[in-house]
Design an enzyme around this catalytic site. Structure first.
Site, PDB file in Angstrom:
ATOM      1  N   GLY A 197       0.816  -1.197   0.000  1.00  0.00           N
ATOM      2  CA  GLY A 197       0.000   0.000   0.000  1.00  0.00           C
ATOM      3  C   GLY A 197       0.854   1.252   0.000  1.00  0.00           C
ATOM      4  O   GLY A 197       2.025   1.229  -0.380  1.00  0.00           O
ATOM      5  N   CYS A 198       0.283   2.354   0.429  1.00  0.00           N
ATOM      6  CA  CYS A 198       0.998   3.629   0.477  1.00  0.00           C
ATOM      7  C   CYS A 198       2.293   3.488   1.272  1.00  0.00           C
ATOM      8  O   CYS A 198       2.292   2.984   2.395  1.00  0.00           O
ATOM      9  CB  CYS A 198       0.106   4.687   1.118  1.00  0.00           C
ATOM     10  SG  CYS A 198       0.934   6.261   1.390  1.00  0.00           S
TER      11      CYS A 198
END
Length: 230
Positions: free
Chosen positions: A50-51
């Site tokens: 993810g981020c």
């Protein structure tokens, strides 16, 4: 990850929506039954979940980690830019290059923290409010041994049904890592009140402290500090 240049009201709304969409709560999982023996004073693991703000923030607070750099892996050098990677068509994933001392923390322990608190490995091409292949769960092994250990650990966790769904983490060997732009480095530490960080990433730090107290370090190791070191 949401654009940096949006209104405060919009940021708060988007972050709040991300908070309710987030599935990762931090899960206690068993360590790998097979692990790597220490070989030298420094090794590297490249992980995507993810981020990269949150993944970097987690590993910067792990004892034995000497640096954690946000960046891109899975695509070509020419497309390793934030605006381009955000299209989801470059092959890149937002990733973090974790440099660690294997005499203090093993590769297996790094993976345990990665699966447990850094992200949700059962989500395909998304984490929390973020969607797209650039947010996929992926491990970019730096050696055949790392690839073998990662595959074995995934099989172990799936067999034990530790998670409510199967782990979808991809093993992607022979991929180069490219550091992200300077404004992405140490983002969690520099922006602790940024709404996205508050709702999506600070809980990961709390989970690290709760589930891995023996590995938690209060003061993060920062990219900015590493660059100043001789």
């Amino acid at each position: 990850m949401k654009p940096l240049f949006i209104s405060i009201a919009s940021a708060a709304f988007l972050a709040l929506a991300g908070h309710f969409a987030q599935a990762q709560e931090g899960i206690a999982i068993p360590p790998p039954t097979a692990d790597a023996a220490p070989a030298g004073a420094s090794e590297v693991a490249v992980l995507a979940g993810g981020c990269f703000w949150g993944v970097q923030g987690v590993f910067q607070r792990v004892d034995g980690v000497t640096n954690a750099v946000s960046g891109y892996a899975g695509g070509d050098r020419s497309s390793a830019r934030y605006e381009t990677v955000g299209s989801g068509r470059t092959g890149h994933a937002e990733a973090v290059e974790v440099t660690f001392d294997p005499r203090k923390i093993s590769y297996g322990r790094i993976l345990q923290i990665y699966f447990s608190v850094a992200h949700d490995p059962t989500q395909l091409n998304r984490q929390g409010p973020d969607r797209g292949p650039q947010y996929r769960s992926a491990i970019f092994p730096r050696s055949e041994e790392q690839a073998k250990l990662a595959k074995a650990y995934i099989a172990q966790l799936n067999k034990a049904r530790v998670f409510s769904a199967a782990i979808v983490t991809k093993i992607e060997p022979d991929r180069e890592f490219f550091p992200a732009e300077d404004y992405h480095q140490d983002f969690l530490t520099r922006n602790p009140t940024y709404p996205y960080i508050v709702f999506n990433d600070l809980p990961k730090i709390d989970n690290l402290k709760r589930l891995f107290p023996q590995d938690f370090r209060q003061e993060p190791v920062l990219v900015a500090a590493a660059r100043k070191s001789p």
